[in-house]
Design a protein around this motif. Structure first.
Motif, PDB file in Angstrom:
ATOM      1  N   LEU A 179       0.845  -1.336  -0.547  1.00 33.33           N
ATOM      2  CA  LEU A 179       0.168  -0.322   0.029  1.00 33.33           C
ATOM      3  C   LEU A 179       1.468   1.733   0.066  1.00 33.33           C
ATOM      4  N   LEU A 180       2.090   1.083  -0.247  1.00 33.89           N
ATOM      5  CA  LEU A 180       3.116   2.242   0.781  1.00 33.89           C
ATOM      6  C   LEU A 180       3.443   3.120  -1.120  1.00 33.89           C
ATOM      7  N   LYS A 181       3.265   2.161  -2.071  1.00 32.21           N
ATOM      8  CA  LYS A 181       4.175   2.440  -3.017  1.00 32.21           C
ATOM      9  C   LYS A 181       5.043   3.378  -3.358  1.00 32.21           C
ATOM     10  N   TYR A 220       3.641  11.237   5.859  1.00 32.17           N
ATOM     11  CA  TYR A 220       2.739  12.138   4.628  1.00 32.17           C
ATOM     12  C   TYR A 220       1.821  10.909   3.973  1.00 32.17           C
ATOM     13  N   ILE A 221       2.574  10.166   3.266  1.00 30.37           N
ATOM     14  CA  ILE A 221       1.772   8.525   3.049  1.00 30.37           C
ATOM     15  C   ILE A 221       0.429   7.915   3.623  1.00 30.37           C
ATOM     16  N   VAL A 222       1.636   7.900   4.545  1.00 30.75           N
ATOM     17  CA  VAL A 222       0.792   6.903   5.712  1.00 30.75           C
ATOM     18  C   VAL A 222      -1.062   8.072   5.994  1.00 30.75           C
ATOM     19  N   GLU A 223      -0.260   9.361   6.624  1.00 32.23           N
ATOM     20  CA  GLU A 223      -1.716  10.309   6.237  1.00 32.23           C
ATOM     21  C   GLU A 223      -2.557  10.394   5.646  1.00 32.23           C
ATOM     22  N   LYS A 224      -2.152  10.849   4.685  1.00 33.37           N
ATOM     23  CA  LYS A 224      -2.703  10.869   3.149  1.00 33.37           C
ATOM     24  C   LYS A 224      -3.370  10.446   2.441  1.00 33.37           C
ATOM     25  N   PHE A 225      -2.972   9.318   2.552  1.00 34.01           N
ATOM     26  CA  PHE A 225      -4.074   7.623   1.476  1.00 34.01           C
ATOM     27  C   PHE A 225      -4.534   7.139   3.232  1.00 34.01           C
ATOM     28  N   ASN A 226      -5.067   7.682   4.508  1.00 33.10           N
ATOM     29  CA  ASN A 226      -5.086   6.603   5.505  1.00 33.10           C
ATOM     30  C   ASN A 226      -4.595   5.512   5.821  1.00 33.10           C
ATOM     31  N   LEU A 227      -3.291   4.985   5.443  1.00 33.06           N
ATOM     32  CA  LEU A 227      -3.184   3.505   5.754  1.00 33.06           C
ATOM     33  C   LEU A 227      -2.802   3.353   6.771  1.00 33.06           C
ATOM     34  N   PRO A 228      -3.564   2.251   6.692  1.00 40.06           N
ATOM     35  CA  PRO A 228      -3.501   1.401   8.376  1.00 40.06           C
ATOM     36  C   PRO A 228      -2.258   1.122   9.160  1.00 40.06           C
TER      37      PRO A 228
END
Length: 283
Positions: A179-181, A220-228
């Motif tokens: 999911l990180l991409k 930034y990625i985790v928060e922007k894309f709401n990753l679990p």
């Protein structure tokens, strides 16, 4: 189930504030012990172990590369754990069994506007003023990284958390790491960072320090894309600030020591650690 634990080490790394001459000499001196300790932990976890020699010598690029490797390794492994080379496992508990790796697993550091990275200065009257606190920040301060991340999120109309991910220990599986991409998104984040340097709410002596940082980018990625994700807690990535045989240390299972060696002076912390470990101080 194929599992991997890996770290990165570059002997001829370029000079950087986070890796001065003394710290580099300590890495070189204790390389074999560090590698052996991490290998033994991987064996306990039933995982392969790799120590990667990065493709370049730039400290910041190496820090980004270590995260990009997560995506490479999930092509061949089901679960992957990255640990910094100065992280010393002192536990028999398997990281892979302790956490659900369907979630990204890391420790999230809280750094709000009034917190001070230099804990010993908190009681100093001079440092009770925010302006005086800010003067102590550097590009590598958690506050600066958090400010950069939140400035980018603000451009996306997202209110960011007053936290930043510590990437010293990061785990996941094919799903969560997939999911990180990061490889696909790094150019986009580079552009967003440049915009944030010019358009943000922070004073220029903070925004001028925004740079391509792996912890800023992953946060930034985790928060922007709401990753679990799951916060693994400080005990899995604890920084020893003082030479202190304290009962509370017994609960810490991964120790990150090099960060504070220079503040301890001539005391050889690695020698002390291995001595304590041999005497089973860390249970």
């Amino acid at each position: 189930m194929k599992r991997l634990i890996y770290s990165v080490y570059k002997e001829d790394i370029d000079e950087h504030q986070s890796c001065g001459d003394y710290k580099r000499s300590q890495f070189k001196k204790y390389k074999n012990q560090l590698q052996e300790t991490q290998q033994k932990y991987a064996d306990k976890c039933g995982a392969d172990y790799k120590l990667i020699d990065p493709n370049n010598t730039d400290y910041n690029k190496i820090q980004l590369e270590k995260l990009l490797l997560l995506e490479d390794f999930i092509e061949d492994y089901d679960e992957v754990l990255y640990i910094d080379f100065d992280v010393i496992p002192v536990t028999d508990t398997s990281f892979f069994e302790a956490f659900d790796l369907n979630f990204l697993c890391f420790h999230e550091v809280v750094k709000d506007m009034l917190s001070i990275q230099y804990e010993e200065l908190k009681k100093d009257v001079y440092f009770r003023k925010l302006a005086n606190v800010i003067r102590r920040y550097t590009p590598m301060s958690p506050f600066t990284k958090m400010a950069a991340k939140n400035s980018m999120l603000m451009l996306d109309n997202i209110v960011g958390r007053e936290t930043v991910i510590n990437t010293g220990v990061v785990g996941g599986n094919k799903h969560s790491i997939g999911l990180l991409k990061l490889k696909d998104r790094v150019d986009m984040i580079d552009e967003k960072l440049e915009q944030a340097r010019e358009d943000n709410i922070y004073p220029t002596n903070i925004s001028d320090m925004f740079f391509q940082n792996n912890e800023t980018y992953m946060s930034y990625i985790v928060e922007k894309f709401n990753l679990p994700y799951k916060d693994i807690g400080q005990q899995w990535n604890y920084v020893l600030y003082k030479e202190k045989q304290d009962e509370t240390l017994k609960k810490y299972v991964l120790e990150d020591f090099l960060e504070k060696i220079e503040k301890i002076g001539k005391f050889d912390l690695f020698d002390k650690l291995f001595q304590l470990n041999n005497h089973k101080f860390f249970d």
